[in-house]
Design an enzyme around this catalytic site. Structure first.
Site, PDB file in Angstrom:
ATOM      1  CE1 TYR A 185      -4.063  -1.905   0.074  1.00 29.22           C
ATOM      2  CE2 TYR A 185      -2.886  -3.262   1.656  1.00 29.22           C
ATOM      3  CZ  TYR A 185      -3.950  -3.070   0.803  1.00 29.22           C
ATOM      4  OH  TYR A 185      -4.895  -4.052   0.657  1.00 29.22           O
ATOM      5  CG  PHE A 196     -10.705  -2.563  10.234  1.00 32.39           C
ATOM      6  CD1 PHE A 196     -10.578  -2.154   8.903  1.00 32.39           C
ATOM      7  CD2 PHE A 196      -9.978  -1.880  11.203  1.00 32.39           C
ATOM      8  CE1 PHE A 196      -9.755  -1.091   8.551  1.00 32.39           C
ATOM      9  CE2 PHE A 196      -9.150  -0.808  10.858  1.00 32.39           C
ATOM     10  CZ  PHE A 196      -9.040  -0.416   9.537  1.00 32.39           C
TER      11      PHE A 196
HETATM   12  C1  COA Z   1      -2.371  -7.796  -3.137  1.00 28.67           C
HETATM   13  C2  COA Z   1      -3.251  -7.908  -4.383  1.00 28.67           C
HETATM   14  C3  COA Z   1      -4.620  -7.302  -4.078  1.00 28.67           C
HETATM   15  C4  COA Z   1      -2.564  -7.126  -5.509  1.00 28.67           C
HETATM   16  O1  COA Z   1      -3.436  -7.071  -6.632  1.00 28.67           O
HETATM   17  P1  COA Z   1      -2.886  -6.885  -8.129  1.00 28.67           P
HETATM   18  O2  COA Z   1      -4.050  -6.536  -8.968  1.00 28.67           O
HETATM   19  O3  COA Z   1      -2.057  -8.027  -8.474  1.00 28.67           O
HETATM   20  O4  COA Z   1      -1.937  -5.592  -7.941  1.00 28.67           O
HETATM   21  P2  COA Z   1      -1.464  -4.625  -9.130  1.00 28.67           P
HETATM   22  O5  COA Z   1      -1.274  -5.396 -10.386  1.00 28.67           O
HETATM   23  O6  COA Z   1      -2.348  -3.434  -9.212  1.00 28.67           O
HETATM   24  O7  COA Z   1      -0.060  -4.191  -8.538  1.00 28.67           O
HETATM   25  C5  COA Z   1       0.353  -2.860  -8.403  1.00 28.67           C
HETATM   26  C6  COA Z   1       1.775  -2.847  -7.938  1.00 28.67           C
HETATM   27  O8  COA Z   1       1.839  -3.431  -6.623  1.00 28.67           O
HETATM   28  C7  COA Z   1       2.781  -4.489  -6.603  1.00 28.67           C
HETATM   29  N1  COA Z   1       2.239  -5.526  -5.721  1.00 28.67           N
HETATM   30  C8  COA Z   1       1.062  -6.149  -5.834  1.00 28.67           C
HETATM   31  N2  COA Z   1       0.891  -7.023  -4.813  1.00 28.67           N
HETATM   32  C9  COA Z   1       2.005  -6.940  -4.062  1.00 28.67           C
HETATM   33  C10 COA Z   1       2.415  -7.600  -2.885  1.00 28.67           C
HETATM   34  N3  COA Z   1       1.652  -8.559  -2.281  1.00 28.67           N
HETATM   35  N4  COA Z   1       3.616  -7.257  -2.344  1.00 28.67           N
HETATM   36  C11 COA Z   1       4.381  -6.317  -2.941  1.00 28.67           C
HETATM   37  N5  COA Z   1       4.030  -5.654  -4.081  1.00 28.67           N
HETATM   38  C12 COA Z   1       2.848  -5.971  -4.624  1.00 28.67           C
HETATM   39  C13 COA Z   1       2.837  -4.954  -8.040  1.00 28.67           C
HETATM   40  O9  COA Z   1       4.039  -5.616  -8.322  1.00 28.67           O
HETATM   41  C14 COA Z   1       2.722  -3.651  -8.796  1.00 28.67           C
HETATM   42  O10 COA Z   1       3.979  -2.991  -8.769  1.00 28.67           O
HETATM   43  P3  COA Z   1       4.430  -1.999  -9.944  1.00 28.67           P
HETATM   44  O11 COA Z   1       3.396  -0.913  -9.987  1.00 28.67           O
HETATM   45  O12 COA Z   1       5.778  -1.540  -9.491  1.00 28.67           O
HETATM   46  O13 COA Z   1       4.424  -2.836 -11.163  1.00 28.67           O
HETATM   47  C15 COA Z   1      -3.426  -9.381  -4.843  1.00 28.67           C
HETATM   48  O14 COA Z   1      -2.150  -9.911  -5.051  1.00 28.67           O
HETATM   49  C16 COA Z   1      -4.174 -10.249  -3.856  1.00 28.67           C
HETATM   50  O15 COA Z   1      -5.397 -10.375  -3.952  1.00 28.67           O
HETATM   51  N6  COA Z   1      -3.440 -10.875  -2.901  1.00 28.67           N
HETATM   52  C17 COA Z   1      -4.026 -11.774  -1.921  1.00 28.67           C
HETATM   53  C18 COA Z   1      -5.019 -11.070  -1.000  1.00 28.67           C
HETATM   54  C19 COA Z   1      -4.408  -9.901  -0.271  1.00 28.67           C
HETATM   55  O16 COA Z   1      -3.310  -9.963   0.252  1.00 28.67           O
HETATM   56  N7  COA Z   1      -5.159  -8.791  -0.224  1.00 28.67           N
HETATM   57  C20 COA Z   1      -4.759  -7.597   0.488  1.00 28.67           C
HETATM   58  C21 COA Z   1      -5.480  -7.594   1.803  1.00 28.67           C
HETATM   59  S1  COA Z   1      -4.912  -6.270   2.842  1.00 28.67           S
END
Ligand code: COA
Length: 405
Positions: A119, A405
């Site tokens: 984030y 939450f």
């Molecule tokens: C975390 C999550 C929501 C990311 O979704 P996503 O659609 O793949 O993310 P994006 O493609 O928009 O990624 C944006 C950027 O964040 C980075 N990023 C995404 N997930 C990341 C992670 N877990 N750790 C570090 N970096 C991450 C990407 O590499 C990308 O980087 P860049 O802009 O330098 O290329 C997804 O991986 C997920 O659902 N994970 C499991 C559930 C979870 O952890 N949810 C969060 C709850 S707080």
């Protein structure tokens, strides 16, 4: 892959169950939505990413309030962020976050992050640390309590929302970082489905009654039977503990640290300035570990800086940069103290410059602007502005969030 594969739209009430199902699958847990979950759902605050007729991404905000230095203010409580595993790393999260942050009506958004790397790129920053305990009950040595007319009682769950709510509200006036709960949110907090207990007992609700008979503290906890080669070794999990006075704090902890048959106690939500070590003879046996807690993102810098109070007088011009929310860019003249605050746009020369991330990290008063100046992320243009503003932003009670939450 390009973004045109999916579209974003706000949810409707009918989307609730599949929204929850996608989020649960993305986090790898089982979820059976209840009527209470449907009641609590605010569809207009939930965003979906849809690919054809398939749901591929979710994010929602809950309308709750949050204690900040000297005030309790509305804050978008962001949660249920998930992207279908087949659609990750194509920018879906980025689209969800950008839209959500631009649309929230509150001046700040808060969340708990599953992983620290996600984030920061959206301007969120950890604004509170937590401490977790894994207490060795055989070694910790709790100090005895000197019992007067005060007492510890168990509270039936049906009485709990009405009895516990005033104590949580009072805690909010004492400590930043604490989220408020509506009556429905209390019922959700106290929901206790047997299938989610992981082998532990049903939740027990303890309250402390002071000498005059008023409630001034409570604890939510569970136990788990465990039998080792050396005999009984039960485990105690404390889920939440709120104490408004030292007597309540000591009495509740003494009760929990001296339960028969127990060898270990876990607590995941201690504050950084938690005083428990003063009530035990062997603080090392608390086995404390630093954890990341609440992340904050200011969505309206001017309003957010006006809404909180400042530990000492401040009169400063800050220049803020924000890659995502245009209105946050610019110079703001902030004046404030423990009673009042004003913040207006200005063209005056800045005393300090920083990005919205540093302002978000220090907003709850638990982190220091000087910490960020040490790595060049805050620049001081007027000599002396940094220590004065750092002192004003910090707050005597360290922020702590008491629930995920
Ligand atoms: C975390 C999550 C929501 C990311 O979704 P996503 O659609 O793949 O993310 P994006 O493609 O928009 O990624 C944006 C950027 O964040 C980075 N990023 C995404 N997930 C990341 C992670 N877990 N750790 C570090 N970096 C991450 C990407 O590499 C990308 O980087 P860049 O802009 O330098 O290329 C997804 O991986 C997920 O659902 N994970 C499991 C559930 C979870 O952890 N949810 C969060 C709850 S707080």
């Amino acid at each position: 892959m390009v973004n045109s594969e999916y579209v974003l739209r706000p949810a409707t009430a009918d989307d609730h169950d599949r929204f929850v199902s996608l989020f649960a699958t993305s986090m790898m847990f089982e979820s059976t939505p209840t009527d209470l979950d449907r009641e609590l759902f605010e569809p207009e605050r939930a965003l979906l990413a849809v690919d054809g007729d398939k749901l591929v991404g979710t994010a929602k905000a809950m309308s709750r309030d949050l204690s900040v230095p000297g005030a309790v203010v509305p804050a978008a409580h962001v949660t249920a962020v998930g992207v279908r595993a087949t659609h990750r790393r194509r920018g879906i999260l980025s689209s969800l976050m950008s839209r959500q942050l631009r649309e929230v009506p509150e001046a700040l958004a808060v969340l708990w992050a599953s992983e620290p790397g996600i984030y920061g790129r959206f301007g969120y920053a950890p604004a509170a640390w937590g401490v977790s305990y894994e207490v060795d009950l055989r070694k910790v040595g709790p100090h005895p309590v000197h019992r007067g007319a005060d007492r510890i009682e168990e509270l039936p769950v049906e009485d709990a929302p009405a009895q516990l709510a005033p104590m949580l509200r009072e805690l909010q006036t004492k400590r930043p970082g604490v989220s408020g709960r509506s009556e429905q949110a209390w019922r959700k907090r106290l929901q206790d489905e047997p299938e989610s207990r992981g082998g532990k007992t049903a939740r027990l609700i303890l309250v402390h009654r002071d000498q005059a008979g008023s409630l001034d503290g409570y604890a939510l906890w569970r136990g788990k039977l465990s039998w080792g080669s050396g005999g009984p070794a039960n485990e105690v999990t404390v889920e939440e503990l709120v104490a408004l006075h030292p007597t309540a704090y000591h009495a509740l902890w003494h009760h929990l640290l001296t339960l028969d048959l127990a060898a270990k106690l876990e607590f995941g939500h201690a504050a950084l300035d938690e005083p428990l070590q003063q009530f035990v003879s062997n603080p090392v046996a608390l086995n404390r570990r630093l954890t990341e807690s609440l992340w904050v993102r200011l969505t309206d810098v001017r309003r957010a800086l006006t809404q909180r109070r400042y530990a000492s007088p401040v009169d400063v011009v800050v220049e803020v940069s924000d890659d995502l929310i245009d209105d946050n860019n610019g110079r703001f003249h902030l004046t404030g103290d423990t009673e009042h605050a004003t913040c207006e746009r200005t063209e005056s020369t800045p005393d300090l410059s920083l990005s919205v991330g540093e302002l978000s990290a220090t907003y709850l008063g638990g982190r220091s602007l000087a910490e960020f100046a040490a790595t060049g992320r805050v620049s001081e243009h007027t000599p002396g502005a940094l220590p004065v503003t750092t002192a004003a932003f910090q707050w005597p009670a360290v922020p702590a969030s008491i629930e995920i939450f």
